[in-house]
Design an enzyme around this catalytic site. Structure first.
Site, PDB file in Angstrom:
ATOM      1  N   ARG A  94       0.841  -1.198   0.000  1.00 51.91           N
ATOM      2  CA  ARG A  94       0.000   0.000   0.000  1.00 51.91           C
ATOM      3  C   ARG A  94       0.875   1.246   0.000  1.00 51.91           C
ATOM      4  O   ARG A  94       2.099   1.169   0.154  1.00 51.91           O
ATOM      5  CB  ARG A  94      -0.906   0.018   1.225  1.00 51.91           C
ATOM      6  CG  ARG A  94      -0.137   0.171   2.550  1.00 51.91           C
ATOM      7  CD  ARG A  94      -1.107   0.468   3.680  1.00 51.91           C
ATOM      8  NE  ARG A  94      -0.483   0.531   4.985  1.00 51.91           N
ATOM      9  CZ  ARG A  94       0.110   1.604   5.489  1.00 51.91           C
ATOM     10  NH1 ARG A  94       0.234   2.703   4.758  1.00 51.91           N
ATOM     11  NH2 ARG A  94       0.618   1.586   6.705  1.00 51.91           N
ATOM     12  N   ARG A 157      -4.252  -8.944  11.962  1.00 54.32           N
ATOM     13  CA  ARG A 157      -3.253  -9.749  11.248  1.00 54.32           C
ATOM     14  C   ARG A 157      -3.874 -11.101  10.871  1.00 54.32           C
ATOM     15  O   ARG A 157      -4.840 -11.547  11.455  1.00 54.32           O
ATOM     16  CB  ARG A 157      -2.006  -9.958  12.107  1.00 54.32           C
ATOM     17  CG  ARG A 157      -1.227  -8.671  12.342  1.00 54.32           C
ATOM     18  CD  ARG A 157       0.100  -8.927  13.052  1.00 54.32           C
ATOM     19  NE  ARG A 157       0.826  -7.680  13.218  1.00 54.32           N
ATOM     20  CZ  ARG A 157       0.697  -6.874  14.267  1.00 54.32           C
ATOM     21  NH1 ARG A 157      -0.116  -7.214  15.254  1.00 54.32           N
ATOM     22  NH2 ARG A 157       1.380  -5.746  14.338  1.00 54.32           N
ATOM     23  N   GLU A 220       7.142  -9.807  19.499  1.00 52.62           N
ATOM     24  CA  GLU A 220       7.993 -10.615  18.632  1.00 52.62           C
ATOM     25  C   GLU A 220       7.818 -12.085  19.027  1.00 52.62           C
ATOM     26  O   GLU A 220       7.854 -12.429  20.206  1.00 52.62           O
ATOM     27  CB  GLU A 220       9.465 -10.211  18.781  1.00 52.62           C
ATOM     28  CG  GLU A 220       9.754  -8.717  18.649  1.00 52.62           C
ATOM     29  CD  GLU A 220       9.727  -8.206  17.227  1.00 52.62           C
ATOM     30  OE1 GLU A 220       9.523  -9.024  16.309  1.00 52.62           O
ATOM     31  OE2 GLU A 220       9.895  -6.994  17.030  1.00 52.62           O
ATOM     32  N   GLU A 266      14.338  -7.456  13.489  1.00 49.90           N
ATOM     33  CA  GLU A 266      13.945  -6.636  14.637  1.00 49.90           C
ATOM     34  C   GLU A 266      13.727  -7.542  15.840  1.00 49.90           C
ATOM     35  O   GLU A 266      12.884  -8.434  15.805  1.00 49.90           O
ATOM     36  CB  GLU A 266      12.659  -5.876  14.307  1.00 49.90           C
ATOM     37  CG  GLU A 266      12.127  -5.016  15.446  1.00 49.90           C
ATOM     38  CD  GLU A 266      10.783  -4.399  15.116  1.00 49.90           C
ATOM     39  OE1 GLU A 266      10.774  -3.338  14.476  1.00 49.90           O
ATOM     40  OE2 GLU A 266       9.744  -5.000  15.480  1.00 49.90           O
ATOM     41  N   TRP A 309      13.834  -5.281   8.321  1.00 47.76           N
ATOM     42  CA  TRP A 309      12.928  -4.803   7.270  1.00 47.76           C
ATOM     43  C   TRP A 309      13.592  -4.869   5.899  1.00 47.76           C
ATOM     44  O   TRP A 309      13.401  -4.008   5.038  1.00 47.76           O
ATOM     45  CB  TRP A 309      12.444  -3.379   7.575  1.00 47.76           C
ATOM     46  CG  TRP A 309      11.742  -3.270   8.885  1.00 47.76           C
ATOM     47  CD1 TRP A 309      12.321  -3.023  10.102  1.00 47.76           C
ATOM     48  CD2 TRP A 309      10.346  -3.434   9.144  1.00 47.76           C
ATOM     49  NE1 TRP A 309      11.370  -3.023  11.096  1.00 47.76           N
ATOM     50  CE2 TRP A 309      10.147  -3.265  10.540  1.00 47.76           C
ATOM     51  CE3 TRP A 309       9.242  -3.697   8.325  1.00 47.76           C
ATOM     52  CZ2 TRP A 309       8.887  -3.363  11.130  1.00 47.76           C
ATOM     53  CZ3 TRP A 309       7.990  -3.782   8.919  1.00 47.76           C
ATOM     54  CH2 TRP A 309       7.820  -3.615  10.304  1.00 47.76           C
ATOM     55  N   VAL A 310      14.392  -5.910   5.712  1.00 44.82           N
ATOM     56  CA  VAL A 310      15.144  -6.111   4.474  1.00 44.82           C
ATOM     57  C   VAL A 310      14.296  -6.863   3.454  1.00 44.82           C
ATOM     58  O   VAL A 310      13.219  -7.373   3.765  1.00 44.82           O
ATOM     59  CB  VAL A 310      16.432  -6.912   4.750  1.00 44.82           C
ATOM     60  CG1 VAL A 310      17.353  -6.165   5.697  1.00 44.82           C
ATOM     61  CG2 VAL A 310      16.093  -8.291   5.329  1.00 44.82           C
TER      62      VAL A 310
END
Length: 348
Positions: A94, A157, A220, A266, A309-310
């Site tokens: 988005r 989610r 996490e 992360e 965030w790769v």
């Protein structure tokens, strides 16, 4: 104890051309001697462009693929891409205005985009961001991610896998893993020796009474699950290992033989959530999917710095299979355009 997986990091030289700007939350895939890159953000929640970038491993230069056919109109972040044969498949994402994209393919021979599925329509996959994507020879799979809302009543989610049959051009949802299965975004998701593995990721607690790591319902995860298409059964996998990765999401991952290889990610979210860098890792781990034992790998002196965030994929460079990592978010909260490859030298 001797490590069963040996490998070495190398930094992939980029000599110029039409180089993509530094970014995170994008997708990459490899076909032959070409790497393709699409989507991404910099700064947080600011999508960059809708160009499809092409990196040639022979010349080490970048170009932009011709934009023919049904070109995606929205500049997206939180998208994902996989390759099957000579085609790329791009799902979701988005922009800042919460305009969501659909499902497309790009034929790298014809150099042409094709619109495949309108998301958010009843009976089909819902639009989403920060999901995970993998494939085999016949299917494209999408797991988890953050919901737009859509026409169906859906949690924030997802916990299910959507499977796209390439030959039939049809979607089907795989069996629901059940209420105990965490709803996750930015999880690891791979096909390993015919089975679908879902591991770690950023999760939502199933029971609002359960305290979480952050005093909210988001945390996490460190759970690992496996789905066997032959039996259509889910299994929660109990892994072991003296050097087992801590909870994390947004990490690089690849499948090499029986191994799941991960890097970075992360390990603690930022107080400002996605606006900040959070606590990022530069650790590398490998899971033997037969013995279910984790081990740490180092990979020599040329090792990426802390990042998450790769975009990542499995590929082969100079005859060695391994983990390719592009871009991502650094501890400074800056985005990078660096590319690294962890080449597996041996595994037992």
């Amino acid at each position: 104890m001797a490590r069963t997986l040996q490998g070495e990091w190398m930094k992939v030289e980029q000599k110029g051309g039409q180089v993509p700007a530094p970014r995170s939350s994008h997708g990459i895939a490899v076909i032959g001697d070409k790497l393709y890159c699409f989507g991404g953000e910099d700064p947080p929640y600011e999508s960059i462009d809708n160009d499809l970038y092409v990196f040639d491993f022979n010349t080490h230069t970048w170009s932009i693929a011709p934009a023919n056919g049904d070109v995606p109109k929205t500049r997206v972040l939180g998208t994902r891409m996989v390759a099957v044969g000579t085609k790329l498949y791009v799902f979701g994402g988005r922009n800042k205005q919460l305009e969501f994209e659909d499902f497309y393919s790009y034929d790298t021979v014809k150099e042409e985009w094709k619109f495949l599925t309108k998301l958010d329509e009843k009976g089909g996959p819902e639009a989403r961001t920060f999901h995970s994507m993998t494939s085999d020879e016949n299917h494209v799979y999408v797991f988890g991610g953050v919901s737009k809302g859509g026409l169906n009543a859906t949690p924030f989610r997802f916990r299910t896998i959507e499977a796209y049959n390439i030959a039939e051009g049809k979607w089907a949802q795989l069996p629901d893993p059940g209420e105990d299965f965490e709803k996750r975004g930015m999880a690891g998701f791979l096909v390993v020796q015919g089975k679908l593995w879902v591991f770690y990721g950023f999760a939502t607690a199933n029971d609002p009474k359960i305290p979480t790591l952050y005093g909210s319902q988001d945390y996490e995860s460190n759970r690992v699950h496996c789905y066997d298409p032959a039996t259509q059964k889910w299994t929660e996998v109990e892994t072991t290992g003296f050097e087992k990765p801590s909870r994390r999401s947004c990490f690089a991952h690849a499948a090499v033989g029986k191994y799941i290889i991960i890097f970075g990610g992360e390990i603690e979210r930022d107080p400002e959530a996605h606006q900040g860098p959070g606590t990022l890792s530069r650790e590398g781990f490998a899971l033997d999917t037969e013995t279910l034992v984790w081990e740490r790998y180092e990979g020599g002196p040329i090792k990426p710095s802390n990042r998450g965030w790769v975009a990542s994929t499995t590929t082969t460079i100079n005859g060695k299979k391994g983990l390719l990592v592009h871009g991502g978010k650094l501890m400074t909260n800056e985005r990078t355009d660096e590319m690294y490859f962890f080449a597996v030298n041996s595994s037992t």
